[in-house]
Structures are given as structure tokens and as C-alpha cells.
Design a protein around this motif. Structure first.
Motif, PDB file in Angstrom:
ATOM      1  N   ARG A 170       0.814  -1.211   0.000  1.00  0.00           N
ATOM      2  CA  ARG A 170       0.000   0.000   0.000  1.00  0.00           C
ATOM      3  C   ARG A 170       0.855   1.272   0.000  1.00  0.00           C
ATOM      4  O   ARG A 170       0.392   2.343  -0.397  1.00  0.00           O
ATOM      5  N   HIS A 171       2.095   1.161   0.463  1.00  0.00           N
ATOM      6  CA  HIS A 171       2.951   2.336   0.598  1.00  0.00           C
ATOM      7  C   HIS A 171       4.119   2.336  -0.389  1.00  0.00           C
ATOM      8  O   HIS A 171       4.948   3.240  -0.341  1.00  0.00           O
ATOM      9  N   ALA A 172       4.171   1.330  -1.246  1.00  0.00           N
ATOM     10  CA  ALA A 172       5.339   1.201  -2.130  1.00  0.00           C
ATOM     11  C   ALA A 172       5.489   2.401  -3.062  1.00  0.00           C
ATOM     12  O   ALA A 172       6.594   2.930  -3.239  1.00  0.00           O
ATOM     13  N   GLU A 173       4.399   2.837  -3.672  1.00  0.00           N
ATOM     14  CA  GLU A 173       4.488   3.961  -4.597  1.00  0.00           C
ATOM     15  C   GLU A 173       4.860   5.244  -3.851  1.00  0.00           C
ATOM     16  O   GLU A 173       5.627   6.069  -4.360  1.00  0.00           O
ATOM     17  N   HIS A 174       4.327   5.412  -2.634  1.00  0.00           N
ATOM     18  CA  HIS A 174       4.675   6.586  -1.832  1.00  0.00           C
ATOM     19  C   HIS A 174       6.158   6.583  -1.483  1.00  0.00           C
ATOM     20  O   HIS A 174       6.837   7.616  -1.592  1.00  0.00           O
ATOM     21  N   LEU A 175       6.682   5.432  -1.093  1.00  0.00           N
ATOM     22  CA  LEU A 175       8.110   5.333  -0.774  1.00  0.00           C
ATOM     23  C   LEU A 175       8.948   5.657  -2.004  1.00  0.00           C
ATOM     24  O   LEU A 175       9.964   6.360  -1.912  1.00  0.00           O
ATOM     25  N   ARG A 176       8.515   5.178  -3.164  1.00  0.00           N
ATOM     26  CA  ARG A 176       9.258   5.441  -4.404  1.00  0.00           C
ATOM     27  C   ARG A 176       9.280   6.933  -4.725  1.00  0.00           C
ATOM     28  O   ARG A 176      10.308   7.466  -5.139  1.00  0.00           O
ATOM     29  N   ARG A 177       8.148   7.593  -4.524  1.00  0.00           N
ATOM     30  CA  ARG A 177       8.105   9.031  -4.810  1.00  0.00           C
ATOM     31  C   ARG A 177       8.974   9.825  -3.833  1.00  0.00           C
ATOM     32  O   ARG A 177       9.641  10.782  -4.226  1.00  0.00           O
ATOM     33  N   CYS A 178       8.965   9.412  -2.576  1.00  0.00           N
ATOM     34  CA  CYS A 178       9.750  10.134  -1.573  1.00  0.00           C
ATOM     35  C   CYS A 178      11.242   9.914  -1.744  1.00  0.00           C
ATOM     36  O   CYS A 178      12.044  10.824  -1.478  1.00  0.00           O
ATOM     37  N   TYR A 179      11.619   8.717  -2.188  1.00  0.00           N
ATOM     38  CA  TYR A 179      13.032   8.361  -2.283  1.00  0.00           C
ATOM     39  C   TYR A 179      13.305   7.739  -3.663  1.00  0.00           C
ATOM     40  O   TYR A 179      13.429   6.510  -3.796  1.00  0.00           O
ATOM     41  N   PRO A 180      13.389   8.558  -4.691  1.00  0.00           N
ATOM     42  CA  PRO A 180      13.532   8.032  -6.055  1.00  0.00           C
ATOM     43  C   PRO A 180      14.837   7.291  -6.313  1.00  0.00           C
ATOM     44  O   PRO A 180      14.950   6.604  -7.328  1.00  0.00           O
ATOM     45  N   ALA A 181      15.810   7.414  -5.424  1.00  0.00           N
ATOM     46  CA  ALA A 181      17.079   6.694  -5.613  1.00  0.00           C
ATOM     47  C   ALA A 181      16.975   5.219  -5.255  1.00  0.00           C
ATOM     48  O   ALA A 181      17.914   4.457  -5.453  1.00  0.00           O
ATOM     49  N   ILE A 182      15.807   4.807  -4.712  1.00  0.00           N
ATOM     50  CA  ILE A 182      15.611   3.418  -4.302  1.00  0.00           C
ATOM     51  C   ILE A 182      14.824   2.679  -5.374  1.00  0.00           C
ATOM     52  O   ILE A 182      13.842   3.196  -5.905  1.00  0.00           O
ATOM     53  N   ASP A 183      15.214   1.465  -5.677  1.00  0.00           N
ATOM     54  CA  ASP A 183      14.474   0.596  -6.594  1.00  0.00           C
ATOM     55  C   ASP A 183      13.436  -0.164  -5.767  1.00  0.00           C
ATOM     56  O   ASP A 183      13.714  -1.235  -5.231  1.00  0.00           O
ATOM     57  N   VAL A 184      12.245   0.408  -5.630  1.00  0.00           N
ATOM     58  CA  VAL A 184      11.202  -0.171  -4.773  1.00  0.00           C
ATOM     59  C   VAL A 184      10.454  -1.264  -5.540  1.00  0.00           C
ATOM     60  O   VAL A 184       9.906  -1.017  -6.616  1.00  0.00           O
ATOM     61  N   ASP A 185      10.430  -2.465  -4.985  1.00  0.00           N
ATOM     62  CA  ASP A 185       9.744  -3.604  -5.598  1.00  0.00           C
ATOM     63  C   ASP A 185       8.528  -3.937  -4.745  1.00  0.00           C
ATOM     64  O   ASP A 185       8.658  -4.514  -3.662  1.00  0.00           O
ATOM     65  N   PRO A 186       7.318  -3.624  -5.211  1.00  0.00           N
ATOM     66  CA  PRO A 186       6.133  -3.854  -4.398  1.00  0.00           C
ATOM     67  C   PRO A 186       5.601  -5.282  -4.458  1.00  0.00           C
ATOM     68  O   PRO A 186       4.647  -5.623  -3.760  1.00  0.00           O
ATOM     69  N   GLY A 187       6.203  -6.131  -5.279  1.00  0.00           N
ATOM     70  CA  GLY A 187       5.624  -7.445  -5.519  1.00  0.00           C
ATOM     71  C   GLY A 187       6.223  -8.587  -4.740  1.00  0.00           C
ATOM     72  O   GLY A 187       5.764  -9.725  -4.864  1.00  0.00           O
ATOM     73  N   VAL A 188       7.248  -8.331  -3.925  1.00  0.00           N
ATOM     74  CA  VAL A 188       7.944  -9.419  -3.242  1.00  0.00           C
ATOM     75  C   VAL A 188       7.676  -9.372  -1.742  1.00  0.00           C
ATOM     76  O   VAL A 188       7.254  -8.354  -1.196  1.00  0.00           O
ATOM     77  N   LEU A 189       7.929 -10.498  -1.072  1.00  0.00           N
ATOM     78  CA  LEU A 189       7.757 -10.561   0.377  1.00  0.00           C
ATOM     79  C   LEU A 189       8.945  -9.959   1.109  1.00  0.00           C
ATOM     80  O   LEU A 189       8.787  -9.397   2.188  1.00  0.00           O
ATOM     81  N   PHE A 190      10.123 -10.081   0.528  1.00  0.00           N
ATOM     82  CA  PHE A 190      11.310  -9.464   1.121  1.00  0.00           C
ATOM     83  C   PHE A 190      12.394  -9.332   0.066  1.00  0.00           C
ATOM     84  O   PHE A 190      12.336  -9.967  -0.986  1.00  0.00           O
ATOM     85  N   VAL A 191      13.367  -8.483   0.378  1.00  0.00           N
ATOM     86  CA  VAL A 191      14.530  -8.279  -0.496  1.00  0.00           C
ATOM     87  C   VAL A 191      15.788  -8.424   0.351  1.00  0.00           C
ATOM     88  O   VAL A 191      15.913  -7.809   1.411  1.00  0.00           O
TER      89      VAL A 191
END
Length: 318
Positions: free
Chosen positions: A131-152
Motif C-alpha cells: 500500500r505504501h510502495a508507490e509513496h516510498l518510491r516518490r519520496c526516495y527516487p534513488a531506491i528501486d522499490v519492488d512492491p511485488g515481493v515478500l522481502f529483499v
């Protein structure tokens, strides 16, 4: 013995707070000797309120972070307000500064905002609650946010998705440190699966699109009633009264996908609903959803959410 420090912040979510102690605390070697020592601490060493109707008292303060081999940060809802590096609370930043350079850092769910604000996830792949993946991506564009996995797992730094994904990540760490035998034993003692197929994509809610009376929306509504049929671009454009080129352009502008991509997504959603709510065999569900064969359905479902139809049904059927 491997030292694990769990840093509880104000408003911490109780489930994730208790998960490291439950998983790492149950990890033993073949002789029954503990493999981890877990210490729960706060920035000040004092009690903190939780997201529930109680507070917790902990063993110590941020000094525990300086001697830890692994530092775990559970989530708090307030962490989503840390939308930039200048918004990381000073006491929390100072606490993170005590972590050894070679220590492993683990964020659970929304705690990814803390690591992000500390600049620790820049250039790395990471995850958080979908639910927060897109928000995290917008706040921190230097991070490759993957919303589809259980962990990285990027090596030293690991991030997990929401709630039960904390269990998945902690078990993964035990497995990485001591092998599958130890991790499976912990999972059995905790009455949880040692490994879950797929990622959090299978848990994302996908609302039925609103059908307005203009543009391509009426054709989308028409197509939703005919997902079991072969619907090509010509049929869709003809229903909309547009040329193929105009229809494709309008469709992309309104939906953000090509007609083919959208149709596949709707068929996957229908298949998921049928797997959850009916006893239909997989080959019949494949026909109803427009995939034709069970093989085609399995291929598309694995590509979309990384699980087979039967595994998905086992997860969601009581």
C-alpha cells in the motif's frame, strides 16, 4: 553467539515487534543450543507505546545497537511521515549512527522509511508494504522499490513487506545463516510455513474499474462481461466506434496500459476470484477467465504473482 538488537520506536506494531524474538529466539543447533541472543531496545531505554492499547518495557537503550551483529527495526505507522532525510528524528538518526558498519540491517514493513531517510537504501532494491510502495518510491527516487515481493535481501541490508512477511524474512535470515534444517525446525515450532510461494502481489487489492459513459470505459465494461471470449483489438475498437489507432491511444491515456495488457490483468483477476470463491477445477476456471487451457492460466498466474493456481487456492480457501 550472534547478537540481534530489535529497535522499538513509539507506535511500534506489536506483531512485527515480537517476530524477531519468536523466530531468532527459537533457532537452536542440533544439540539444542541457542544460535541467537535477542535484545529489544528503544532509543532512550524507556518504555514505548505500541500501535495497540498497551506499552512495552524493554531491556535497554540504543547502546545495544553498537554491539549487535544484526539490527532489526519493526514498523510504526508514523514512519510513513519520514518523507525526506531532514525528517528523520535526530534521536533515531543518532541511534542508527551507533550501528557497526559491518552489522546487518533489517527493516520490517514501514521501517524501510527509516533506512531510506538514513540514505542506506540509495541505489538498492528494497520493498515495503504494497500500500505504501508507490509513496516510498516518490519520496526516495534513488531506491528501486519492488512492491511485488515478500522481502529483499541485498546482502548487508534486508527489507520486508507487511505483517507476516516479517516472519518470512526472519526465517530467510536463519536459513541463510544456518541452513534449511534449522530454519524448517523453527518454522515447525512456530506453526508457520518455512517458505511461502509467490510475493505480496497476490495480496494486492485490485478494484473493479469505474465505467463512465465516455471514452473507452463503456467498451471496458462490455469486455468485462465477455472475458471468456477471444477479444481482439479489432473487436474492442469496433465496439468503441473508433479506429484501432485511435482506440489504442485513447485506451492508454485512460488506463495506462495497452488493451492487451489490461485484458490479461482482468482475466487474472477473474481467475483469482474463481480460485478463491468456487470449487471449479482449474481447467474450467481457465476457460471462464479466457485463458483457454490450464497450462496457459498457470503460465500467466506465475508471471503475474509467482504462484500456481493450486498454491493460490490453498492460500485463500479456508
Amino acid at each position: 553467539m550472534h547478537q540481534v538488537a530489535v529497535l522499538a520506536t513509539d507506535g511500534v506494531m506489536p506483531f512485527e515487534l515480537s517476530t524477531p524474538s519468536k523466530i531468532f529466539g527459537n533457532a537452536c543447533d542440533d544439540a539444542g543450543r541457542p544460535l541467537y541472543r535477542v535484545t529489544t531496545c528503544t532509543v532512550s531505554g524507556g518504555p514505548v507505546r505500541t500501535a495497540a492499547d498497551f506499552s512495552v518495557t524493554v531491556a535497554g537503550g540504543a547502546a545495544a545497537l553498537a554491539t549487535a551483529d544484526t539490527v532489526v527495526i519493526p514498523p510504526a505507522e508514523e514512519m510513513t511521515r519520514i518523507t525526506g532525510r531532514d525528517l528523520l528524528p535526530a534521536d533515531l538518526a543518532n541511534a542508527l549512527g551507533q550501528v557497526r558498519p559491518d552489522a546487518r540491517l533489517v527493516s520490517l514493513c514501514l521501517a524501510s522509511y527509516v533506512l531510506a531517510a538514513g540514505g542506506l537504501l540509495d541505489g538498492l532494491r528494497a520493498t515495503t508494504h504494497w500500500r505504501h510502495a508507490e509513496h516510498l518510491r516518490r519520496c526516495y527516487p534513488a531506491i528501486d522499490v519492488d512492491p511485488g515481493v515478500l522481502f529483499v535481501d541485498t546482502g548487508r541490508i534486508l527489507t520486508s513487506a507487511g505483517a507476516a512477511a516479517a516472519v518470512d524474512l526472519c526465517l530467510h535470515i536463519v536459513r541463510r545463516d544456518h541452513g534449511s534444517g534449522v530454519a524448517n525446525r523453527v518454522a515447525r515450532n512456530s506453526v508457520v510455513p518455512p517458505w511461502r510461494d509467490g510475493g505480496q502481489a497476490q495480496y494486492i487489492e485490485r478494484p473493479v474499474p469505474h465505467t463512465a459513459d465516455n471514452g473507452t470505459a463503456p467498451t471496458r465494461g462490455w469486455a468485462l462481461d465477455r472475458l471468456d471470449q477471444a477479444l481482439g483489438l479489432d473487436e474492442l475498437a469496433a465496439h468503441a466506434g473508433m479506429s484501432r489507432r485511435t482506440f489504442t491511444r485513447r485506451f492508454r491515456a485512460e488506463v495506462g496500459q495497452s488493451p492487451g495488457q489490461w485484458l490479461t490483468g482482468q482475466r487474472i483477476d477473474l481467475a483469482r476470484q474463481l480460485l478463491e470463491n468456487t470449487d471449479l477445477p482449474v481447467d474450467r476456471i481457465a476457460e471462464r477467465a479466457g485463458f483457454g487451457t490450464a497450462t496457459s492460466l498457470r503460465q500467466h498466474l506465475r508471471e503475474a504473482i509467482a504462484v500456481s493456481p493450486n498454491a493460490y487456492r490453498r492460500t485463500f480457501r479456508v
